[in-house]
Write a protein that holds these residues in place. Structure first.
Motif, mmCIF file in Angstrom:
data_model
loop_
_atom_site.group_PDB
_atom_site.id
_atom_site.type_symbol
_atom_site.label_atom_id
_atom_site.label_comp_id
_atom_site.label_asym_id
_atom_site.label_seq_id
_atom_site.Cartn_x
_atom_site.Cartn_y
_atom_site.Cartn_z
ATOM 1 N N LEU A 23 125.957 -26.497 69.146
ATOM 2 C CA LEU A 23 125.404 -26.344 70.501
ATOM 3 C C LEU A 23 123.974 -25.827 70.491
ATOM 4 C CD1 LEU A 23 128.401 -24.893 72.544
ATOM 5 C CD2 LEU A 23 127.446 -27.197 72.639
ATOM 6 N N ASP A 24 123.640 -24.900 69.597
ATOM 7 C CA ASP A 24 122.266 -24.370 69.529
ATOM 8 C C ASP A 24 121.287 -25.486 69.175
ATOM 9 O OD1 ASP A 24 123.055 -21.802 70.197
ATOM 10 O OD2 ASP A 24 123.312 -21.182 68.109
ATOM 11 N N PHE A 25 121.670 -26.318 68.198
ATOM 12 C CA PHE A 25 120.805 -27.438 67.818
ATOM 13 C C PHE A 25 120.649 -28.411 68.988
ATOM 14 C CE2 PHE A 25 120.496 -31.869 66.379
ATOM 15 C CZ PHE A 25 119.232 -31.820 65.809
ATOM 16 N N LYS A 26 121.751 -28.692 69.686
ATOM 17 C CA LYS A 26 121.691 -29.643 70.797
ATOM 18 C C LYS A 26 120.829 -29.118 71.949
ATOM 19 C CE LYS A 26 125.726 -32.038 71.331
ATOM 20 N NZ LYS A 26 127.194 -32.172 71.456
ATOM 21 N N HIS A 27 120.925 -27.820 72.224
ATOM 22 C CA HIS A 27 120.057 -27.231 73.259
ATOM 23 C C HIS A 27 118.596 -27.330 72.855
ATOM 24 C CE1 HIS A 27 122.805 -25.667 76.283
ATOM 25 N NE2 HIS A 27 123.618 -25.250 75.315
ATOM 26 N N TRP A 28 118.312 -27.043 71.584
ATOM 27 C CA TRP A 28 116.930 -27.138 71.094
ATOM 28 C C TRP A 28 116.438 -28.581 71.202
ATOM 29 C CZ3 TRP A 28 115.063 -30.086 67.041
ATOM 30 C CH2 TRP A 28 113.722 -29.883 66.710
ATOM 31 N N LEU A 29 117.282 -29.525 70.785
ATOM 32 C CA LEU A 29 116.891 -30.932 70.821
ATOM 33 C C LEU A 29 116.639 -31.403 72.243
ATOM 34 C CD1 LEU A 29 116.470 -33.381 68.944
ATOM 35 C CD2 LEU A 29 118.849 -34.004 69.389
ATOM 36 N N ARG A 30 117.477 -30.982 73.172
ATOM 37 C CA ARG A 30 117.279 -31.374 74.579
ATOM 38 C C ARG A 30 115.969 -30.817 75.122
ATOM 39 N NH1 ARG A 30 121.366 -29.806 79.425
ATOM 40 N NH2 ARG A 30 120.534 -27.755 78.896
ATOM 41 N N SER A 31 115.596 -29.609 74.685
ATOM 42 C CA SER A 31 114.328 -29.031 75.150
ATOM 43 C C SER A 31 113.134 -29.834 74.651
ATOM 44 C CB SER A 31 114.211 -27.570 74.696
ATOM 45 O OG SER A 31 113.946 -27.488 73.301
ATOM 46 N N LYS A 32 113.312 -30.517 73.511
ATOM 47 C CA LYS A 32 112.231 -31.342 72.955
ATOM 48 C C LYS A 32 112.236 -32.763 73.518
ATOM 49 C CE LYS A 32 110.879 -28.083 70.197
ATOM 50 N NZ LYS A 32 109.658 -27.343 70.534
ATOM 51 N N LEU A 33 113.426 -33.305 73.755
ATOM 52 C CA LEU A 33 113.535 -34.711 74.165
ATOM 53 C C LEU A 33 113.550 -34.920 75.671
ATOM 54 C CD1 LEU A 33 116.241 -36.023 71.655
ATOM 55 C CD2 LEU A 33 113.757 -36.294 71.509
ATOM 56 N N GLY A 34 113.903 -33.906 76.415
ATOM 57 C CA GLY A 34 113.994 -34.055 77.866
ATOM 58 C C GLY A 34 115.080 -35.046 78.249
ATOM 59 N N ASN A 35 114.743 -35.974 79.140
ATOM 60 C CA ASN A 35 115.717 -36.946 79.654
ATOM 61 C C ASN A 35 116.215 -37.901 78.570
ATOM 62 O OD1 ASN A 35 117.149 -37.763 82.012
ATOM 63 N ND2 ASN A 35 115.924 -39.644 82.022
ATOM 64 N N ALA A 36 115.417 -38.096 77.524
ATOM 65 C CA ALA A 36 115.822 -38.986 76.424
ATOM 66 C C ALA A 36 117.029 -38.433 75.662
ATOM 67 C CB ALA A 36 114.656 -39.200 75.462
ATOM 68 N N TYR A 37 117.327 -37.147 75.857
ATOM 69 C CA TYR A 37 118.481 -36.547 75.193
ATOM 70 C C TYR A 37 119.787 -37.260 75.578
ATOM 71 C CZ TYR A 37 122.131 -33.263 73.879
ATOM 72 O OH TYR A 37 123.274 -32.716 73.353
ATOM 73 N N LYS A 38 119.803 -37.897 76.725
ATOM 74 C CA LYS A 38 121.007 -38.596 77.188
ATOM 75 C C LYS A 38 121.455 -39.687 76.212
ATOM 76 C CE LYS A 38 120.500 -37.682 82.101
ATOM 77 N NZ LYS A 38 120.416 -38.252 83.450
ATOM 78 N N ARG A 39 120.567 -40.114 75.328
ATOM 79 C CA ARG A 39 120.911 -41.138 74.323
ATOM 80 C C ARG A 39 121.297 -40.520 72.971
ATOM 81 N NH1 ARG A 39 122.679 -45.626 76.330
ATOM 82 N NH2 ARG A 39 121.356 -46.445 77.948
#
Length: 196
Positions: A23-39
């Protein structure tokens, strides 16, 4: 050397599986990718599938060292365990959206928390996907009792307690007391009851 490479590939696969689901990695990744995280889930599923198949193909390319004689009994056991494992896998996915699980439907899995499933196969074991995979690998070993098949099985057996530990840590973060109670009531991999 080839067998060492096989173990090393499984270590990378299982290590990345745990890290990329954190979950920590996914939160970090979402902060970098923004809306693209949905993929992200789709990319993760494709990566896992391709890597998994690559390892199996690599294992089958190694010169075969038979550990057991192939007989009608070993072939039968191989089919039986693999078939039962496949049934467990299919039953465990029954209460999930496959398009969401595989990432085909773009979504933010940190926002859209999946339903906490306790029915079907999950009423008997907490990790039916792992249980099914274990049976399939066991069946694969009996069907083709070579050293590479045994390494596949042993690497999975070594990883399961580690994978379960980190996955359940994440599930307790997501579902809190509900999951903690479920953990007390339902075994991880091997059912102790056969009627939910």
């Amino acid at each position: 050397m080839a067998y060492f490479n096989l173990v090393f590939l499984w270590a990378i696969f299982y290590g990345s599986h745990t890290f990329l689901a954190n979950l920590d990695f996914k939160h970090w990744l979402r902060s970098k990718l923004g809306n693209a995280y949905k993929r992200y889930r789709l990319v993760y599923s494709l990566y896992s599938t391709v890597f998994f198949l690559f390892i199996l193909i690599y294992g089958s390319s190694i010169e075969k060292k038979y550990l057991l004689a192939t007989t009608d009994l070993t072939t039968y056991l191989g089919y039986m365990f693999a078939a039962f494992g496949t049934i467990v896998l299919v039953k465990s996915l029954k209460h999930f959206s496959l398009s969401t699980f595989a990432g085909i439907r773009a979504h933010d899995d940190l926002e859209e928390q999946p339903e906490f499933v306790r029915k079907g196969a999950h009423a008997y074991v907490r990790h039916p996907l792992y249980a099914g995979l274990l049976l399939i690998f066991l069946g694969f070993f009996f069907f083709d009792p070579i050293l590479a098949s045994l390494i596949h099985l042993i690497c999975l057996i070594i990883y399961l307690p580690i994978g379960i530990y980190f996955e359940e840590k994440k599930l307790i973060q997501l579902y809190g007391k509900s999951y903690s109670e479920y953990k007390k009531e339902v075994p991880a991999l091997f059912p102790t009851k056969f009627r939910a």
